[in-house]
Design a protein around this motif. Structure first.
Motif, PDB file in Angstrom:
ATOM      1  N   THR A  28       1.528   4.872  -3.262  1.00 44.09           N
ATOM      2  CA  THR A  28       2.233   4.260  -4.388  1.00 44.09           C
ATOM      3  C   THR A  28       2.804   2.904  -3.988  1.00 44.09           C
ATOM      4  OG1 THR A  28       2.797   6.476  -5.199  1.00 44.09           O
ATOM      5  CG2 THR A  28       4.028   4.626  -6.122  1.00 44.09           C
ATOM      6  N   VAL A  29       3.335   2.811  -2.768  1.00 50.25           N
ATOM      7  CA  VAL A  29       3.837   1.521  -2.273  1.00 50.25           C
ATOM      8  C   VAL A  29       2.679   0.558  -2.023  1.00 50.25           C
ATOM      9  CG1 VAL A  29       5.156   0.369  -0.456  1.00 50.25           C
ATOM     10  CG2 VAL A  29       5.886   2.615  -1.279  1.00 50.25           C
ATOM     11  N   PHE A  30       1.569   1.065  -1.478  1.00 50.62           N
ATOM     12  CA  PHE A  30       0.392   0.203  -1.293  1.00 50.62           C
ATOM     13  C   PHE A  30      -0.023  -0.429  -2.621  1.00 50.62           C
ATOM     14  CE2 PHE A  30      -1.246   3.197   2.319  1.00 50.62           C
ATOM     15  CZ  PHE A  30      -0.282   2.692   3.174  1.00 50.62           C
ATOM     16  N   GLU A  31      -0.027   0.380  -3.675  1.00 53.71           N
ATOM     17  CA  GLU A  31      -0.416  -0.134  -4.993  1.00 53.71           C
ATOM     18  C   GLU A  31       0.603  -1.159  -5.489  1.00 53.71           C
ATOM     19  OE1 GLU A  31      -2.674  -0.553  -8.549  1.00 53.71           O
ATOM     20  OE2 GLU A  31      -3.108   0.121  -6.507  1.00 53.71           O
ATOM     21  N   ALA A  32       1.893  -0.918  -5.228  1.00 50.48           N
ATOM     22  CA  ALA A  32       2.921  -1.888  -5.619  1.00 50.48           C
ATOM     23  C   ALA A  32       2.727  -3.207  -4.871  1.00 50.48           C
ATOM     24  CB  ALA A  32       4.305  -1.307  -5.334  1.00 50.48           C
ATOM     25  N   LEU A  33       2.294  -3.138  -3.626  1.00 51.69           N
ATOM     26  CA  LEU A  33       1.994  -4.361  -2.873  1.00 51.69           C
ATOM     27  C   LEU A  33       0.779  -5.072  -3.473  1.00 51.69           C
ATOM     28  CD1 LEU A  33       2.513  -3.013   0.762  1.00 51.69           C
ATOM     29  CD2 LEU A  33       3.890  -4.786  -0.350  1.00 51.69           C
ATOM     30  N   ALA A  34      -0.229  -4.297  -3.852  1.00 53.77           N
ATOM     31  CA  ALA A  34      -1.447  -4.878  -4.412  1.00 53.77           C
ATOM     32  C   ALA A  34      -1.182  -5.579  -5.738  1.00 53.77           C
ATOM     33  CB  ALA A  34      -2.509  -3.793  -4.587  1.00 53.77           C
ATOM     34  N   THR A  35      -0.263  -5.027  -6.526  1.00 55.23           N
ATOM     35  CA  THR A  35       0.059  -5.618  -7.828  1.00 55.23           C
ATOM     36  C   THR A  35       1.225  -6.598  -7.742  1.00 55.23           C
ATOM     37  OG1 THR A  35       1.485  -3.720  -8.346  1.00 55.23           O
ATOM     38  CG2 THR A  35      -0.817  -3.613  -9.079  1.00 55.23           C
ATOM     39  N   GLU A  36       1.708  -6.823  -6.523  1.00 57.15           N
ATOM     40  CA  GLU A  36       2.787  -7.768  -6.238  1.00 57.15           C
ATOM     41  C   GLU A  36       4.099  -7.376  -6.910  1.00 57.15           C
ATOM     42  OE1 GLU A  36       1.392 -11.734  -7.032  1.00 57.15           O
ATOM     43  OE2 GLU A  36       0.040 -11.695  -5.300  1.00 57.15           O
ATOM     44  N   ASP A  37       4.291  -6.071  -7.120  1.00 55.35           N
ATOM     45  CA  ASP A  37       5.611  -5.597  -7.549  1.00 55.35           C
ATOM     46  C   ASP A  37       6.622  -5.756  -6.411  1.00 55.35           C
ATOM     47  OD1 ASP A  37       4.634  -4.962  -9.982  1.00 55.35           O
ATOM     48  OD2 ASP A  37       4.781  -2.790  -9.766  1.00 55.35           O
ATOM     49  N   VAL A  38       6.123  -5.784  -5.201  1.00 53.13           N
ATOM     50  CA  VAL A  38       6.953  -5.959  -4.020  1.00 53.13           C
ATOM     51  C   VAL A  38       6.090  -6.616  -2.956  1.00 53.13           C
ATOM     52  CG1 VAL A  38       6.381  -3.736  -2.931  1.00 53.13           C
ATOM     53  CG2 VAL A  38       8.657  -4.738  -2.565  1.00 53.13           C
ATOM     54  N   ARG A  39       6.697  -7.196  -1.948  1.00 51.49           N
ATOM     55  CA  ARG A  39       5.963  -7.840  -0.861  1.00 51.49           C
ATOM     56  C   ARG A  39       6.304  -7.169   0.470  1.00 51.49           C
ATOM     57  NH1 ARG A  39       3.709 -12.639  -2.441  1.00 51.49           N
ATOM     58  NH2 ARG A  39       4.403 -13.466  -4.463  1.00 51.49           N
ATOM     59  N   GLU A  40       5.420  -7.316   1.433  1.00 49.89           N
ATOM     60  CA  GLU A  40       5.662  -6.697   2.737  1.00 49.89           C
ATOM     61  C   GLU A  40       6.948  -7.202   3.364  1.00 49.89           C
ATOM     62  OE1 GLU A  40       2.242  -7.294   5.195  1.00 49.89           O
ATOM     63  OE2 GLU A  40       1.219  -5.516   4.410  1.00 49.89           O
ATOM     64  N   ALA A  70      11.757   4.125  -2.138  1.00 50.68           N
ATOM     65  CA  ALA A  70      11.875   4.548  -3.533  1.00 50.68           C
ATOM     66  C   ALA A  70      12.993   3.792  -4.238  1.00 50.68           C
ATOM     67  CB  ALA A  70      12.130   6.050  -3.604  1.00 50.68           C
ATOM     68  N   GLU A  71      14.148   3.710  -3.593  1.00 51.17           N
ATOM     69  CA  GLU A  71      15.289   3.014  -4.198  1.00 51.17           C
ATOM     70  C   GLU A  71      15.019   1.516  -4.306  1.00 51.17           C
ATOM     71  OE1 GLU A  71      18.966   5.953  -2.872  1.00 51.17           O
ATOM     72  OE2 GLU A  71      18.493   4.214  -1.617  1.00 51.17           O
ATOM     73  N   CYS A  72      14.298   0.980  -3.345  1.00 49.45           N
ATOM     74  CA  CYS A  72      13.997  -0.452  -3.356  1.00 49.45           C
ATOM     75  C   CYS A  72      13.103  -0.821  -4.535  1.00 49.45           C
ATOM     76  CB  CYS A  72      13.334  -0.836  -2.040  1.00 49.45           C
ATOM     77  SG  CYS A  72      13.105  -2.612  -1.784  1.00 49.45           S
ATOM     78  N   LEU A  73      12.099   0.019  -4.806  1.00 49.46           N
ATOM     79  CA  LEU A  73      11.155  -0.285  -5.880  1.00 49.46           C
ATOM     80  C   LEU A  73      11.695   0.050  -7.259  1.00 49.46           C
ATOM     81  CD1 LEU A  73       9.091  -0.625  -3.502  1.00 49.46           C
ATOM     82  CD2 LEU A  73       7.410   0.381  -5.043  1.00 49.46           C
TER      83      LEU A  73
END
Length: 388
Positions: free
Chosen positions: A68-80, A133-136
């Protein structure tokens, strides 16, 4: 109105081929009550045993959390490099005070997403899961909604998640559930869509807060060339999800319902080794081979050949009796003009547990539109007799 055309093996003269190369081996056996073995490259299902029976995943939930975090990175909802704050809840529930698996994140500190992912997958860290989880999404509950939405998107139709850690729910609340088939699908998506992060699963160690810890996946190092993904335990027993690559061939294996970690390892070995002991790659068709013909409406020709868009290489059992069928499926009739090389259907290898392999089929030649008379005759034929 388009019809779905389905051709069985007998319709395109593959019966003789099937009797000599298609076989179902009864020799692969495992003590695991639930097991699944697949080849992600071509979608072949090699072995299934109660693969759709639901069970509690325990810490295997963290594989879904990572995806789920990988997908958020792919969609740029969050960055590394995005920094996530360690809340008191994350510290107390998943950190040092919890006496569970932790990366020892310091309360009120800020940690980059890439480091939290390492803590999650190397340390099996509960605090890392909660912090992410809290971060996203602000809370574990909101992140669980993101997890379930993503699970639905990638086809995990029999799974439900309630938190990012795999912790048991409060009394009276439903527990997380998944299936062996769903977990294998999840691993396939990670390998396909998020391969740039896959190496984290096999990272041997990670130091955080000056504390060195080795990878906590109990399957790593125990099975040759296993390079992910994880293990878990719940009231339903011990479960494992593994990916193994040897000599260019990769398989994904799932076992569940085992009574101990020792039995889980033994069962995983049985299933993984079975991929090499009882199966081999066989080429059913080569790229460009004509496999069937598709009906064409309004063209100079009434049919167009369908050919394999790539070699049809399928992992098939070494011995036993016939238990697979071939089907060609396309939506038709195809409307002229038809271009050569268009992907219009697929070849399916069907076993007793459903479709075990799919290969795209392309048109072998072009079909130009017919003249007025030809189009009128096709229209009259459809009106009087339909397409069959």
């Amino acid at each position: 109105m388009p019809l779905i055309r389905i051709f069985a093996a007998a319709l395109f003269s593959c019966t003789a081929l099937a009797t000599t190369t298609f076989a179902f081996a009864e020799t692969l056996a495992t003590r695991a009550p639930i097991a699944f073995l697949s080849a992600p490259e071509n979608g072949t299902v090699l072995f299934a045993k109660d693969a759709d029976k639901a069970f509690g995943p325990g810490s295997l939930v963290k594989v879904m959390t990572a995806a789920t975090v990988f997908e958020a990175l792919a969609t740029e909802d969050v960055r590394e490099e995005s920094l996530c704050k360690v809340s008191e809840h994350a510290w107390r529930t998943g950190g040092a005070p919890s006496r569970g698996a932790t990366m020892f994140a310091a309360i009120k500190s800020e940690i980059a997403v890439e480091d939290l992912l390492a803590g999650l997958l190397v340390h099996n860290a509960n605090d890392a899961a909660i912090i992410l989880a809290e971060c996203l999404d602000g809370s574990e509950e909101a992140f669980a909604q993101r997890m379930n939405a993503y699970a639905e998107t990638i086809g995990m139709t029999s799974s439900h998640f309630i938190n990012p850690t795999g912790f048991a729910p409060d009394e009276g609340q439903p527990d997380a559930k998944t299936t062996a088939r769903d977990l294998a699908g999840l691993a396939t998506v990670i390998l396909d869509k998020h391969a740039d992060h896959y190496g984290l699963f096999a990272q041997p160690e990670f130091t955080w807060n000056k504390i060195y810890q080795r990878n906590k996946n109990p399957l790593l190092g125990e099975i040759r060339q296993l390079d992910g993904l994880g293990a878990g335990q719940s009231s339903d027993g011990h479960a494992g999800l593994a990916s193994v690559e040897r000599n260019g061939r990769r398989v994904i294996a799932v076992v569940a319902g085992l009574s101990s970690d020792k039995n889980r390892l033994t069962a995983m070995r049985e299933v993984v080794e079975g991929a090499w002991d009882y199966f081999q790659v066989q080429t059913l068709f080569q790229r460009g081979d004509e496999i069937a013909q598709a009906r064409v409406f309004g063209g100079r020709e009434s049919y167009v050949p369908l050919q394999a868009a790539s070699d049809v290489d399928v992992l098939l059992p070494l011995g036993g009796t016939l238990d697979y069928r071939l089907r060609v499926v396309y939506s038709g009739p195809l409307a002229a003009p038809v271009k050569a090389g268009d992907i219009v259907g697929e070849l399916r290898v069907v076993g007793k547990d459903g479709i075990v392999h799919r290969t795209k089929l392309a048109t072998a030649s072009a079909v130009e539109p017919g003249d007025t008379t030809e189009r009128a005759l096709d229209g009259l034929s459809e009106l009087l007799f339909g397409w069959f």
